[in-house]
Design a protein around this motif. Structure first.
Motif, short mmCIF file in Angstrom:
data_model
loop_
_atom_site.label_atom_id
_atom_site.label_comp_id
_atom_site.label_asym_id
_atom_site.label_seq_id
_atom_site.Cartn_x
_atom_site.Cartn_y
_atom_site.Cartn_z
N UNK A 17 4.46 19.11 5.24
CA UNK A 17 3.12 18.73 4.94
C UNK A 17 3.00 17.52 5.69
N UNK A 18 1.76 16.77 5.46
CA UNK A 18 1.45 15.67 6.33
C UNK A 18 2.12 14.46 5.88
N UNK A 19 2.26 14.49 4.49
CA UNK A 19 3.26 13.28 3.79
C UNK A 19 4.53 13.33 4.23
N UNK A 20 5.14 14.49 4.34
CA UNK A 20 6.46 14.81 4.83
C UNK A 20 6.77 14.40 6.18
N UNK A 21 5.64 14.85 7.19
CA UNK A 21 5.66 14.42 8.90
C UNK A 21 5.57 12.79 8.69
N UNK A 22 4.89 12.04 7.89
CA UNK A 22 4.80 10.61 7.81
C UNK A 22 6.07 10.00 7.43
N UNK A 23 6.93 10.80 6.54
CA UNK A 23 7.95 10.15 6.19
C UNK A 23 9.01 10.21 7.05
N UNK A 24 9.05 11.66 7.80
CA UNK A 24 9.89 11.87 8.80
C UNK A 24 9.76 10.77 9.91
N UNK A 25 8.59 10.74 10.33
CA UNK A 25 8.32 9.48 11.59
C UNK A 25 8.90 8.36 11.18
N UNK A 306 10.38 3.83 23.27
CA UNK A 306 9.74 3.27 22.39
C UNK A 306 8.32 3.73 22.39
N UNK A 307 7.56 3.80 23.37
CA UNK A 307 6.03 4.04 23.04
C UNK A 307 6.11 5.71 22.44
N UNK A 308 7.04 6.56 22.77
CA UNK A 308 6.98 7.80 22.08
C UNK A 308 7.21 7.71 20.64
N UNK A 309 8.47 7.03 20.09
CA UNK A 309 8.75 6.75 19.05
C UNK A 309 7.45 6.36 18.13
N UNK A 310 7.04 5.00 18.60
CA UNK A 310 5.83 4.37 17.85
C UNK A 310 4.49 5.44 17.89
N UNK A 311 4.36 6.20 19.07
CA UNK A 311 3.46 7.32 19.28
C UNK A 311 3.51 8.26 17.81
N UNK A 312 4.68 8.70 17.56
CA UNK A 312 4.89 9.46 16.38
C UNK A 312 4.27 9.00 15.08
N UNK A 313 4.42 7.74 14.94
CA UNK A 313 3.88 6.92 13.81
C UNK A 313 2.42 6.83 13.76
N UNK A 314 1.77 6.51 15.04
CA UNK A 314 0.37 6.69 15.16
C UNK A 314 -0.12 7.99 14.66
N UNK A 315 0.49 8.98 15.39
CA UNK A 315 -0.09 10.40 15.13
C UNK A 315 -0.12 10.83 13.59
N UNK A 316 1.02 10.24 12.97
CA UNK A 316 1.13 10.52 11.63
C UNK A 316 0.14 9.76 10.66
N UNK A 317 -0.46 8.88 11.36
CA UNK A 317 -1.51 8.04 10.42
C UNK A 317 -0.87 6.86 9.83
N UNK A 318 0.39 6.43 10.14
CA UNK A 318 0.92 5.36 9.26
C UNK A 318 0.10 3.94 9.77
#
Length: 448
Positions: A17-25, A306-318
């Motif tokens: 789910x979107x919340x699980x994606x956020x937690x994983x990111x 780092x840009x990729x790791x941080x990009x995952x957070x951005x993509x997840x809406x964090x």
């Protein structure tokens, strides 16, 4: 033709789910940060690349999306400036400067401290601080050991001057490069909004360094006048290539000029640096393969991962959620925002490398900008001052600190974490309070 890629989780039949994606990111980001902090065991570039690979393997970003979140303006700017500095180094420019500086010191420890620190601050503002300490640290070790002084306090002074001086411009410190690219700020913007406070911080920080070194007996030498004269006389000839030096200095001057006028013309700093450095390679007639061997590829790959790791957070809406919370806390009190963003940035940057922190925080502020509009502009400059000056808080606060620490250990003069704190922490606290305090005061008096 479109190709579809399947993530490891989808292959295993797991649909998050979107919340699980956020937690994983967040978990991946936290683990990457932890590995960066534990650089004694895992090199930070390897840590960033492992985090980026995990982001793609687990499907938080596809390879195409990962490529898209890398800020190539930052990468091109760093790569271009590294090339220009490499050509300057090849021409003998820095050797000439170091020898002249040595003569100016007259063998007096106080002059050694001030001249080399001010030179480091100046070079850091226009060349970037990591590159500056790479050539300044070995020179300082040679000079102070020849004068019978303890190298570690002077090396720490070089670190502090490089981070403080680098605060002044777009290209001076990696956090500023990131802020400039994410916020769309030009070289002139930093000169107006950050440089005045950085200059004050350089002077205040150096004065406190002088006081601390004087109190600890690091500003006295036991060399006799005859040994001092011999230490200052260096008959070794410096190999210089004057035509190459003039070409490199000319291209460097043009690059700075284009930085000043490029932003209003829509030219990004990364494109300018890449273009002028490539032109320098053309007219220098040097072998690009040899020059590229001296590029700090580990730094560039560290940024990309780092840009990729941080990009995952951005993509997840964090960042959107964090920005909403920060906006709620600040409200329309931008003065409070300056203090909150600036002081928190300084504190956090002292204990985690200020590069990944700035990449994350810049994304938060960009999200805030969509909610508060142009009124939140001062927060960008608060982030710059906090992240750059806070990098002096501990030995792991900024890239320049780690680079000098490695050089010092290689030269037989290791800098311990606690030894650095004796100088770095009080200077970081004072310069941050003075720099941010002045900025806050100016905003309260003249800000809209």
């Amino acid at each position: 033709m479109h190709s579809t890629s399947t993530s490891l989780l989808e292959t295993l039949g797991l649909h998050l789910s979107s919340s699980q994606v956020t937690v994983l990111a967040l978990i991946l980001f936290g683990l990457t940060y932890l590995m960066i902090l534990l650089e004694k065991y895992v090199h930070r570039t390897v840590a960033a690349l492992l985090g980026a690979c995990a982001v793609m393997f687990l499907g938080l970003l596809s390879p195409a999306q990962a490529w898209g979140v890398i800020d190539f303006n930052t990468i091109f700017l760093l790569f271009g400036m590294m090339n220009i500095v490499n050509v300057l180094s090849r021409s003998g420019f820095f050797d000439v400067v170091a020898k002249r500086a040595m003569i100016l010191t007259r063998g007096e420890p106080v002059r050694v401290l001030w001249i080399f620190s001010l030179l480091t601050a100046l070079f850091s503002a226009f060349l970037d601080n990591v590159t500056t300490v790479l050539f300044m640290a070995p020179v300082v070790v040679t000079v102070v050991t020849r004068l019978g002084l303890r190298p570690v306090p002077y090396l720490v002074a070089i670190i502090l001057a490089s981070n403080t001086g680098g605060t002044a411009t777009l290209v001076g410190d990696p956090p500023n490069i990131i802020i400039g690219s994410v916020a769309g700020k030009g070289f002139g913007d930093f000169l107006v909004n950050v440089a005045p406070y950085a200059v004050v911080a350089v002077v205040v920080g150096l004065a406190l360094t002088h006081f601390l070194m004087l109190r600890r007996g690091d500003l006295s030498t036991e060399l006799s006048s005859e040994r001092l004269r011999l230490a200052l006389s260096d008959d070794a000839t410096i190999k210089t290539d004057l035509p190459l030096m003039l070409k490199a200095l000319g291209v460097f001057a043009v690059t700075l000029a284009l930085f000043m006028v490029g932003h209003p013309l829509g030219l990004e700093a990364g494109l300018i640096a890449l273009g002028t450095s490539t032109f320098l390679l053309l007219i220098s007639r040097l072998n690009p393969a040899e020059l590229f061997e001296h590029i700090e590829w580990t730094t560039l790959l560290f940024f990309m991962g780092l840009f990729v790791v941080v990009g995952a957070l951005e993509h997840a809406g964090v960042f959107r959620q964090v920005a909403q919370s920060l906006t709620g806390a600040v409200g329309h009190d931008i003065g409070l925002g300056i203090l909150l963003v600036g002081l928190c940035s300084a504190l956090i940057s002292g204990f985690v490398d200020n590069i990944p922190f700035t990449i994350s925080m810049a994304s938060v502020l960009k999200e805030m900008q969509t909610q508060l509009g142009p009124a939140m502009e001062p927060l960008w400059w608060a982030l710059s001052l906090g992240a750059c000056l806070g990098g002096n808080l501990t030995l792991i606060g900024a890239s320049a600190n780690i680079v000098v620490s490695d050089i010092a250990a290689r030269e037989g003069h290791p800098i311990s974490f606690m030894r650095f704190i004796q100088y770095g922490t009080p200077i970081a606290l004072l310069t941050t309070v003075v720099g941010l305090g002045l900025y806050f005061l100016v905003y309260q008096l003249f800000g809209s």
